[in-house]
Each structure stands twice: as C-alpha cells, then as structure tokens.
Design a protein around this motif. Structure first.
Motif, PDB file in Angstrom:
ATOM      1  N   HIS A 172       0.829  -1.216   0.000  1.00  0.00           N
ATOM      2  CA  HIS A 172       0.000   0.000   0.000  1.00  0.00           C
ATOM      3  C   HIS A 172       0.861   1.263   0.000  1.00  0.00           C
ATOM      4  CE1 HIS A 172      -4.011  -1.720  -0.020  1.00  0.00           C
ATOM      5  NE2 HIS A 172      -3.430  -2.757   0.556  1.00  0.00           N
ATOM      6  N   SER A 173       2.068   1.174   0.538  1.00  0.00           N
ATOM      7  CA  SER A 173       2.991   2.310   0.442  1.00  0.00           C
ATOM      8  C   SER A 173       3.302   2.614  -1.019  1.00  0.00           C
ATOM      9  CB  SER A 173       4.293   1.994   1.183  1.00  0.00           C
ATOM     10  OG  SER A 173       4.072   1.903   2.572  1.00  0.00           O
ATOM     11  N   VAL A 174       3.571   1.576  -1.778  1.00  0.00           N
ATOM     12  CA  VAL A 174       3.846   1.773  -3.208  1.00  0.00           C
ATOM     13  C   VAL A 174       2.613   2.332  -3.911  1.00  0.00           C
ATOM     14  CG1 VAL A 174       4.329   0.562  -5.384  1.00  0.00           C
ATOM     15  CG2 VAL A 174       5.700   0.071  -3.331  1.00  0.00           C
ATOM     16  N   MET A 175       1.466   1.754  -3.609  1.00  0.00           N
ATOM     17  CA  MET A 175       0.222   2.229  -4.227  1.00  0.00           C
ATOM     18  C   MET A 175      -0.026   3.704  -3.914  1.00  0.00           C
ATOM     19  SD  MET A 175      -2.116  -1.014  -3.170  1.00  0.00           S
ATOM     20  CE  MET A 175      -2.318  -2.469  -4.219  1.00  0.00           C
ATOM     21  N   GLN A 176       0.170   4.075  -2.645  1.00  0.00           N
ATOM     22  CA  GLN A 176      -0.160   5.433  -2.202  1.00  0.00           C
ATOM     23  C   GLN A 176       0.858   6.463  -2.678  1.00  0.00           C
ATOM     24  OE1 GLN A 176      -0.668   4.953   2.050  1.00  0.00           O
ATOM     25  NE2 GLN A 176      -2.404   3.565   1.781  1.00  0.00           N
ATOM     26  N   THR A 177       1.999   5.996  -3.174  1.00  0.00           N
ATOM     27  CA  THR A 177       3.033   6.928  -3.649  1.00  0.00           C
ATOM     28  C   THR A 177       3.285   6.788  -5.135  1.00  0.00           C
ATOM     29  OG1 THR A 177       4.773   5.367  -3.015  1.00  0.00           O
ATOM     30  CG2 THR A 177       4.179   7.054  -1.398  1.00  0.00           C
ATOM     31  N   SER A 178       2.407   6.066  -5.837  1.00  0.00           N
ATOM     32  CA  SER A 178       2.539   5.999  -7.288  1.00  0.00           C
ATOM     33  C   SER A 178       1.799   7.186  -7.904  1.00  0.00           C
ATOM     34  CB  SER A 178       2.011   4.664  -7.822  1.00  0.00           C
ATOM     35  OG  SER A 178       0.650   4.525  -7.522  1.00  0.00           O
ATOM     36  N   THR A 179       1.957   7.368  -9.196  1.00  0.00           N
ATOM     37  CA  THR A 179       1.280   8.458  -9.905  1.00  0.00           C
ATOM     38  C   THR A 179       0.358   7.869 -10.956  1.00  0.00           C
ATOM     39  OG1 THR A 179       3.172   9.915  -9.573  1.00  0.00           O
ATOM     40  CG2 THR A 179       1.589  10.568 -11.260  1.00  0.00           C
ATOM     41  N   PRO A 180      -0.970   8.010 -10.843  1.00  0.00           N
ATOM     42  CA  PRO A 180      -1.672   8.647  -9.723  1.00  0.00           C
ATOM     43  C   PRO A 180      -1.570   7.819  -8.447  1.00  0.00           C
ATOM     44  CG  PRO A 180      -3.251   7.547 -11.155  1.00  0.00           C
ATOM     45  CD  PRO A 180      -1.915   7.443 -11.834  1.00  0.00           C
ATOM     46  N   ALA A 181      -1.760   8.482  -7.304  1.00  0.00           N
ATOM     47  CA  ALA A 181      -1.741   7.782  -6.021  1.00  0.00           C
ATOM     48  C   ALA A 181      -2.994   6.928  -5.886  1.00  0.00           C
ATOM     49  CB  ALA A 181      -1.665   8.796  -4.885  1.00  0.00           C
ATOM     50  N   LEU A 182      -2.805   5.679  -5.467  1.00  0.00           N
ATOM     51  CA  LEU A 182      -3.947   4.787  -5.273  1.00  0.00           C
ATOM     52  C   LEU A 182      -4.173   4.606  -3.775  1.00  0.00           C
ATOM     53  CD1 LEU A 182      -3.056   2.070  -7.955  1.00  0.00           C
ATOM     54  CD2 LEU A 182      -4.478   4.113  -8.211  1.00  0.00           C
ATOM     55  N   LEU A 183      -5.190   5.254  -3.273  1.00  0.00           N
ATOM     56  CA  LEU A 183      -5.512   5.135  -1.845  1.00  0.00           C
ATOM     57  C   LEU A 183      -6.723   4.224  -1.719  1.00  0.00           C
ATOM     58  CD1 LEU A 183      -4.919   5.985   1.071  1.00  0.00           C
ATOM     59  CD2 LEU A 183      -6.330   7.997   0.718  1.00  0.00           C
ATOM     60  N   TYR A 184      -6.440   2.927  -1.622  1.00  0.00           N
ATOM     61  CA  TYR A 184      -7.534   1.959  -1.555  1.00  0.00           C
ATOM     62  C   TYR A 184      -8.183   1.921  -0.175  1.00  0.00           C
ATOM     63  CZ  TYR A 184      -6.278  -0.076  -6.105  1.00  0.00           C
ATOM     64  OH  TYR A 184      -6.047  -0.286  -7.435  1.00  0.00           O
ATOM     65  N   TRP A 185      -7.483   2.426   0.834  1.00  0.00           N
ATOM     66  CA  TRP A 185      -8.017   2.392   2.191  1.00  0.00           C
ATOM     67  C   TRP A 185      -9.140   3.414   2.361  1.00  0.00           C
ATOM     68  CZ3 TRP A 185      -2.807   2.673   5.409  1.00  0.00           C
ATOM     69  CH2 TRP A 185      -2.062   1.527   5.157  1.00  0.00           C
TER      70      TRP A 185
END
Lengths: 322, 322
Positions: free
Chosen positions: A241-254
């Motif tokens: 989730h760290s990778v997801m939340q810091t990718s472009t676009p950010a993926l905030l699944y939570w």
C-alpha cells in the motif's frame, strides 16, 4: 466438443504481488506466497464451438463488458495456439462473491478458466503448466491452481515463473475472516495498478526486500509461528500500500473503515488475540487468525461500525475440474 | 539576569523531515521545506538564576515531566557552554494549541526557547546560528526561526545543517487549514519515531528521492504553481507515512477520520477546488489552500464527521523576542 466446467477459489497473498517486469506475460516484479480460500468460488464452463463467430462471455448470467471479454479472449487465444485450434468458445462464469472489490475475484476466475479451457481444447497439461497459463490472465490466478499455502516464483521468463505448493506447513489450519466494508467495483483495477507500480519511488526498494520477506514467511509457516507470520504479513501489506499510495496517480484503496479495522486488529493483538490484517487492492480487510481465535475475531469484527459482512474462509483446494 | 521572552510559531513541512543521521545533533536524513504558520504560537520566558539548584520548566502553568525537562536542559547546557556560564534557568512556556498531537508543537517550543535562552545568556547570535541551536532541541524547530517558506539544508555536519528562508515565492499567500480530529498526546512521539526510521525497508529510497522532491517543491513555490505543489506535497506526506507504517514497530498515525479527510480532499480536487493534504506525525490533517478557496474548504471540512475543529492559519513570521 463438450462443455467442460472447472472450479477455483481465490487466494489471499501473505507476501504480495505488485508490479510486472512484463505486462503481457504478467511476469511479476517479485515472488509471492498465498493461502487458497475455501467457501468463495468461481465456477466456469468453456465450450469450443465451430459455429461461433466470436468468443462469448457471460458472467453471473450477464453478457460481459468488452474489456472483460477481450481479456478472456487473450487467454483463449493462447490456449488455442497450444491446442492448434481456431474454434471460438462460449464461456459462462459465476462466482458466489463480489467481483473486482479486492477479494481476488480475478485469481479464481482465471484459474477456473485456464483449467476448463485447456481441458475443453483437448490439452493434457500438468498443474505447473496450467499455473503458467493462468498467470497470463491474472498474475495471482497462478497461485489458485493449488490449495493451502502456495508460492509463485518470480522466475526469469515465461517458463520458470509458475506456482508450487509449499510442502511445509500443510497441516497448519489458518482461517481468513474477510471483513467487507465496500463491495462496489474498485475505481482503479489491479491490471492498471500493476502498470504504474514503477512510478512510485518506493517500488524498487519493496521489490529488493522481497527475498527477505519470502524467507521469513516460509519460516513462519514451517514453524507454525503465528506471531512471526503476523509481523511479516502486515509489513508486506503495508509495503504494497505504500507503493500504491506513492505511485502516480496515487492509489488510496483504504477507506476510514479499512483503517478502523487495522487499528482494531493492532489493539486486539495487544490483548494476545491471534489475528493480523492484510489488504489487497481494495478497501476490504482480510483478518488471518488461528482456528482458536476465529470465533472471537468474527464476533468483534461484526461489532465494528462500517463492517457490512464477515466471510469466514478456511483453507481451500486448488482449481479442479467439476 | 533579567527574564527574556520569545515567541515562535510552528511550521508545516511541505517536504518532510523523518530520520536522523545523528540523533544527538539531530542532523537529518534529508533536507526539508516548510511554511511557518501564523495564529498558533508558543511564548517562552527564560531567566538564568544563580540561586537555582536545577533547571525549572513549567509548560502551560504546570511543572513539566522529567522527559520534557531533560530535553530542555540538554538545549540549555549547549547554550551555557556557548555563553561560558553555569547558571541554571527557570523556563516558562505556554502555547495556544494542543501539544504533541502532530501539529508541530515542538518546532515552536524549541525555536522560542533557543531565541529566549540565547538572549538571556547574553549571547548575540545571528538567526542562522540560532536555527542550528534550535535544531538540537527538535529538528523541525530550526525551520521556525524564519517566516513564510523555509528550507532546512541536510548539510554535512552541525555547521552547515541550518535553515534559510526561501527568497522565492515570498508573496505567495497560502493558507493552512488544520483539521483537528484528535488532540490527545500521540502514543509514539517523533523523537522515538526518527530513531526507527531506518528499520523501514523504504527509508533509504525515500531519502534518495528527496533532492528531486525538494527541486519540484522549490519550482512550485517559485512559479506559484499550486497544482504542482499539491502533487509533490501529497506525495511527500504519503512517502513519510509509508516509512512510518513499514518501520518496526509500525507507526500508523492515521485514524479513520484522517483517511476520510484525505479522500474528501481528493474528491474536492476533482471539482477543481484548490486544496491538498499533508499530515505530520499524528492523525490531524493540514489542508493547504489558496486564499480564494479557504472559506469553501473550511466550510466543507467542518461538515465532515469526526472533525472537531478547524484552525485557519495564514503564513507566520519567524521566531522573535517579545
């Protein structure tokens, strides 16, 4: 050409797959380990038919979207090339759980499709080869070919990136309580997500650290060390989730509910309740626990605000023909 | 020896500080950029007194804990060594906002303490030197010596790790709306957190990527490019929380309310409202916005469940004597 039906279960990754070296072949950026889940299942029937002018796909009784149909046809094309046939196919698939909501529906779907389609095309393939085929449809599907604990090797190419059951810990009966907080289709699917994993400044570090986590996960399973398993499983989930939340676009699944469950699990751990969390590409939370703690965890999860439903899953078998 | 009083404001980091190369000197793992906040302030009075047998510290009218007192005495010892004095000091400090709740109370506290204590000890120091002194008390305090946008250089040692105002963008009037969701003292403070940053498999990657983010942040400020600023500020906040959430122990400062605000801000951005989020070591959410959008953002924040209070901060001045 008779219809052939196969059944497969989704799996929950303990060490997660995120990012590909090769998006077409779905060669993963890192190896992974999962547990196959009983209870949830996808049943898929494939019939090749010389009279069809296009592949047909029905999911839960409805004609599927073009995107889903194209993805299935891609896998069927691969099977047709192996079987040296040009017949098109009618595929009907049904699941007893919400799809595309981060409970690994595609892992069960493409595992069942691979087993059914290969048999329907007259191929006689071993499970390892079937896992390589399923991998092309959805990476994590290759792990659903086997039951209990399964490792998917990162490999070097198409030939050696396959799954294999972990012989250790076969008799360690863990449970997965899936706390559903949102069953709608996620706005940014995993296939697209894998493609942007490299845009995170953290993906390379996550991938490099994977052999260490895989070794710790295997050790935890071998020694039935639930506390160690919890540490590595939660770390691995947070890393993805760290990778997801810091990718472009950010993926905030939570969502707020996701975090409420994570915080609750941490608090329950401090009371020595045997449970840990892991979260796939969606807001729902998988709570792994021992059979001894399952009832208590289920009871507590159901009392949390925002938890719509709790699905209790024991370990499932690998994909198989009906 | 007369009492000397100084005032300082906290700052909100746009590119964040997390982890130290040297914990005693608080030489940071990476450079950072912040905005000093008006409205919130800490006022600190220092009086050296030859009759005291120990330093005395009172915070908001109450005798401080041993931990807080020791930390203040460490800074006073440094100032005494510079001033070549052995007199002990009476320190009284008061803030108009919650302390230790992730709204950077220690940045204001140690900036005010450094300015007041240096003057009270008879030292005549420039602001750059004061920023190096404040850094020893709390890393981020070195940025509160200046107003508006400030950069803290990673440096190579004690001498060159100081802060300096960013001359660019001086007239760019951004606002910070702090959405308070929990004002209790956080269970795992920043000083302890910095010490475990290296236990995350992601810290090295975050630190290595910092020069790129600093350059983008400076460019956004120089060009008054709010959209670019939002991208880099949110990425940087997520990067720091990635390290926190994957360190051992894992620090999950986010609560359900934190994530609700993050998700709301993302949704407001899609409506072209000029706002972005950034979160320090705590659950409260700083919403940066342009003056044009501030009223609307404040209105919307106050309607979100779990938001107890919204503090509206314009840009503040640097620490100064009263």
């Amino acid at each position: 050409m008779n219809p052939v039906t196969a059944i497969a279960h989704p799996n929950i990754a303990l060490i997660k797959y995120w990012g590909n070296r090769d998006h077409t072949l779905r060669l993963p950026s890192n190896g992974s380990i999962s547990m196959t889940l009983a209870g949830l299942e996808t049943q898929t029937t494939v019939q090749f038919d010389s009279h069809l002018s296009a592949d047909e796909l029905f999911i839960n009784g409805q004609k599927a979207s073009k995107r889903a149909s194209d993805r299935v046809s891609d896998l069927l094309n691969h099977i047709r090339s192996l079987a040296n046939t040009h017949h098109l196919a009618r595929v009907t698939s049904s699941s007893n759980f919400a799809i595309a909501a981060g409970i690994a529906s595609s892992s069960a779907a493409f595992a069942a499709l691979s087993v059914a389609a290969a048999q329907a095309a007259g191929l006689d393939l071993d499970t390892k080869t079937l896992s390589r085929i399923a991998r092309r449809g959805s990476g994590s599907a290759c792990r659903s070919l086997y039951g209990a604990f399964v490792e998917w090797f990162v490999g070097t190419d198409d030939a050696d990136s396959f799954s294999q059951p972990l012989s250790i810990g076969k008799d360690w009966e863990l449970m997965d309580l899936i706390a559903l907080v949102d069953q709608s289709e996620k706005p940014y699917g995993s296939t697209r997500g894998h493609k942007i994993a490299e845009s995170s400044p953290l993906q390379t570090a996550r991938v490099s650290d994977t052999p260490r986590r895989l070794a710790l996960c295997r050790a935890a399973i071998k020694d039935k060390d639930f506390e160690l398993l919890c540490q590595i499983v939660e770390l691995d989930s947070n890393l993805m989730h760290s990778v997801m939340q810091t990718s472009t676009p950010a993926l905030l699944y939570w969502t707020p509910e996701t975090v409420r469950i994570m915080q609750a699990v941490k608090s329950w751990q401090s009371e020595k309740l045997e449970v840990c969390y892991t979260i796939d590409a969606g807001p729902n939370v998988h709570c792994l626990c021992t059979p001894a703690s399952a009832n208590e965890v289920e009871h507590r999860l159901k009392k949390l605000p925002g938890v719509q439903e709790v699905i209790l899953c024991a370990q499932g078998n690998g994909a198989h023909l009906l």
